[in-house]
Design a protein around this motif. Sequence first.
Motif, PDB file in Angstrom:
ATOM      1  N   ALA A  85       0.821  -1.208   0.000  1.00 39.08           N
ATOM      2  CA  ALA A  85       0.000   0.000   0.000  1.00 39.08           C
ATOM      3  C   ALA A  85       0.862   1.267   0.000  1.00 39.08           C
ATOM      4  O   ALA A  85       0.597   2.196  -0.763  1.00 39.08           O
ATOM      5  N   ILE A  86       1.926   1.290   0.795  1.00 41.80           N
ATOM      6  CA  ILE A  86       2.730   2.502   0.930  1.00 41.80           C
ATOM      7  C   ILE A  86       3.243   2.977  -0.416  1.00 41.80           C
ATOM      8  O   ILE A  86       3.400   4.165  -0.658  1.00 41.80           O
ATOM      9  N   PHE A  87       3.491   2.027  -1.313  1.00 47.63           N
ATOM     10  CA  PHE A  87       4.089   2.402  -2.580  1.00 47.63           C
ATOM     11  C   PHE A  87       3.124   3.189  -3.465  1.00 47.63           C
ATOM     12  O   PHE A  87       3.529   4.114  -4.162  1.00 47.63           O
ATOM     13  N   THR A  88       1.842   2.805  -3.428  1.00 48.06           N
ATOM     14  CA  THR A  88       0.879   3.494  -4.275  1.00 48.06           C
ATOM     15  C   THR A  88       0.252   4.696  -3.578  1.00 48.06           C
ATOM     16  O   THR A  88      -0.333   5.550  -4.229  1.00 48.06           O
TER      17      THR A  88
ATOM     18  N   LYS B  21      -4.996  14.897  -5.179  1.00 48.61           N
ATOM     19  CA  LYS B  21      -4.757  16.329  -4.991  1.00 48.61           C
ATOM     20  C   LYS B  21      -4.950  17.075  -6.315  1.00 48.61           C
ATOM     21  O   LYS B  21      -5.581  18.115  -6.363  1.00 48.61           O
TER      22      LYS B  21
ATOM     23  N   LEU C  80      -5.531   9.806   6.845  1.00 50.07           N
ATOM     24  CA  LEU C  80      -4.592  10.768   7.426  1.00 50.07           C
ATOM     25  C   LEU C  80      -3.939  11.609   6.329  1.00 50.07           C
ATOM     26  O   LEU C  80      -3.710  12.806   6.485  1.00 50.07           O
ATOM     27  N   MET C  81      -3.636  10.963   5.183  1.00 48.43           N
ATOM     28  CA  MET C  81      -2.991  11.678   4.093  1.00 48.43           C
ATOM     29  C   MET C  81      -3.938  12.659   3.410  1.00 48.43           C
ATOM     30  O   MET C  81      -3.571  13.785   3.126  1.00 48.43           O
TER      31      MET C  81
ATOM     32  N   PHE D 237      -3.955   5.289   7.622  1.00 44.01           N
ATOM     33  CA  PHE D 237      -2.922   5.983   6.869  1.00 44.01           C
ATOM     34  C   PHE D 237      -3.498   6.834   5.738  1.00 44.01           C
ATOM     35  O   PHE D 237      -3.164   8.009   5.602  1.00 44.01           O
TER      36      PHE D 237
ATOM     37  N   ILE E 203       1.485   7.420  -1.998  1.00 40.77           N
ATOM     38  CA  ILE E 203       1.995   8.768  -2.281  1.00 40.77           C
ATOM     39  C   ILE E 203       1.561   9.237  -3.671  1.00 40.77           C
ATOM     40  O   ILE E 203       0.987  10.315  -3.802  1.00 40.77           O
ATOM     41  N   PRO E 204       1.783   8.410  -4.747  1.00 41.68           N
ATOM     42  CA  PRO E 204       1.266   8.834  -6.056  1.00 41.68           C
ATOM     43  C   PRO E 204      -0.248   9.025  -6.053  1.00 41.68           C
ATOM     44  O   PRO E 204      -0.751   9.950  -6.693  1.00 41.68           O
ATOM     45  N   ASN E 205      -0.981   8.148  -5.337  1.00 40.11           N
ATOM     46  CA  ASN E 205      -2.436   8.316  -5.282  1.00 40.11           C
ATOM     47  C   ASN E 205      -2.818   9.625  -4.613  1.00 40.11           C
ATOM     48  O   ASN E 205      -3.781  10.278  -5.007  1.00 40.11           O
ATOM     49  N   PHE E 206      -2.049   9.994  -3.607  1.00 42.62           N
ATOM     50  CA  PHE E 206      -2.310  11.284  -2.966  1.00 42.62           C
ATOM     51  C   PHE E 206      -2.140  12.411  -3.979  1.00 42.62           C
ATOM     52  O   PHE E 206      -2.962  13.330  -4.048  1.00 42.62           O
ATOM     53  N   VAL E 207      -1.066  12.309  -4.801  1.00 44.71           N
ATOM     54  CA  VAL E 207      -0.832  13.351  -5.815  1.00 44.71           C
ATOM     55  C   VAL E 207      -1.995  13.384  -6.803  1.00 44.71           C
ATOM     56  O   VAL E 207      -2.495  14.461  -7.166  1.00 44.71           O
TER      57      VAL E 207
ATOM     58  N   LEU F  20     -12.483   7.087  -3.654  1.00 43.88           N
ATOM     59  CA  LEU F  20     -12.154   6.704  -5.031  1.00 43.88           C
ATOM     60  C   LEU F  20     -11.075   5.623  -5.187  1.00 43.88           C
ATOM     61  O   LEU F  20     -11.302   4.635  -5.869  1.00 43.88           O
ATOM     62  N   PRO F  21      -9.888   5.772  -4.563  1.00 47.29           N
ATOM     63  CA  PRO F  21      -8.825   4.805  -4.854  1.00 47.29           C
ATOM     64  C   PRO F  21      -9.200   3.368  -4.510  1.00 47.29           C
ATOM     65  O   PRO F  21      -8.721   2.434  -5.139  1.00 47.29           O
TER      66      PRO F  21
END
Lengths: 298, 312
Positions: free
Chosen positions: A139-142, A151, A234-235, A231, A144-148, A164-165
């Motif tokens: 999960a951690i890998f996707t 955003k 939180l993001m 997580f 950050i890009p998903n947050f972008v 959505l994700p």
Amino acid sequence: MATRSVTSRPSVGRILAWAYLAVIILVTLFPFYWILRTALSNNYALHTNPSSLLPVDFTWGAFKRALGLATVAEAQAEGGSGASVNTALYLRNSIVYAGVQTALVVFCSATAAYAFSRLRWRGRELVFSILLCALMVPAIFTLIPNFVTVKNLGLTNSFAGMILPGAFFSAFNIFFLRQFMLGLSSEVEEAATIDGAGPLRVFFRIVLPMCSAPIATLCLLTFINTWNDYFWPLMVTSDDSVRPLTLALAVFKQSSPNTAVDWAGLMAATLIAAAPMLLLFVVFGKRIVNSIGFTGIK
Amino acid sequence: MVTATQETTTLPVAPVATARRRRIRRGHLPLALLMITPAVIGFLVFFAYPTVQGVYYSFTDFHVLSAPNWVGLDNFRELLADDVFWRSLWVTVYFVLLSVFFGIVISLITAVIMHRLTRSTVIRGLILLPFLISGVVAAMTWSWMMDPGLGIINSLLVELTGHPLLFFGDSSLAVPSLAAISVWKSMGYNAILIFAGLQTIPGTIYEAGRVDGATEFQMFRRLTVPLLRNILVMVVILTVIGSFQVFDIVQVTTKGGPQNASLVLQMYIYNKAFTQFDFGYAATMSLALFAMLIAITFTQLKMTRAGESDLN
């Protein structure tokens, strides 16, 4: 007589084994009792008798504070901060987040699982195995890009951005349901087809009802996971209007002063956050236990 | 192949149905595409694309507000020289070792004992309870119970030994305390997975063992453990992958402290991305974590020959 004594004799080993199990159950359950005991205590009184097994100076005050029902004076009288905590709002947010996410992803997984098990088309196995690759990506890998992405879509601080994700695709859910659908007998389906029902009708009228048990299981597991998710919310959220309860709880803990933590209020809020899971457990415990065993054997 | 031969044998019996089936087979493609569309879109947009994007970000200098700027291997050089990264990797590995070792040992013993003593779903349900609550709730509860002044555990410790322990404030105790919470939370889940595995072992094997005069412990070592290999490997892999990504219990209790003593990788990645907004470097660390997880999973699968079972 001889056989009876062999089967029912309480050997030392059996007693030790039961004792071990009793300790395990005690360690497992004690924290839950401790949440309740603290939540029903007066926060000031907790200092006077920290190891009392019963609530210290019994009061419902902590629950009132956690639900925002206590006045500032009442709260401060029992060791609360008097700051308002809008648990009801967070509770609503959690229900929307977990509920909508669960409904969407389980439905989309069911349609996909049907296409991957009961429909015949070229490339079926290939597409399925590509989708399964998602199980490998942590999960951690996707995130950050998903947050972008979220955003850039302007969806931070919205339910849409949170949901959505995870709303359309879950490799585990598709795998789980496909496995079950592959095992369904094709006779009923064929009979319906001969009677003129199209595959879409077969899916809604026959396959979905036949899969109600595994679908219910998946709904439960997804709901629990989303409810407990920390997580990702939180993001993508910083605003109280969409924050789920799990997240609000952690923020509440971090923002309370270290010198005078309102432990009673915190534990009451903790219990409120855990309550829906405990309720699901009371109602569906057996199903949850059995389905976890099932996922292990597959 | 098998289904094909079956169909040719039924062909003369029901030619109409077969013709219909053949027509339907060709006609399924549009519907199938329609039904997998949501899942495929979800996969492409929120798994495949971010995976590619994550790899790309790790070669860039990216601070969210401006577009990513290609820097080649700079992030990786920085990573190799970053003491905090290596420290946090070590902290994570230490946490993983503790959680996996104690988690597996306790859940294995619990599962085997449950299997021998009782089939009660109620007992299995009770030990599963911690798994159903969130990491935040678990961490909150334990940080209250481990509170230096008012926590019940320290009240008991003071009565027994005379002085309390700063579970989360002492740099040598922080990681073991976190591991204890993690073991408490996942033990029941693992025990139930192992229990399900035990139920697939035929009782006749144990009868044969008993006839041969094996003791309980010998049967556990020579029969149960080897026959459980598949499930055990799966449980170990799940626990390793899960513990490598520990975050919520750390964030609620220690936030990585004291002095980075419990700064696990995911906590460090989160700090880099969301307090320093260094998304490029955060992506590089996630890529490193991803690579390690894949390497670990494959090594474990290889070492234990997990695909095979002695039962068939």
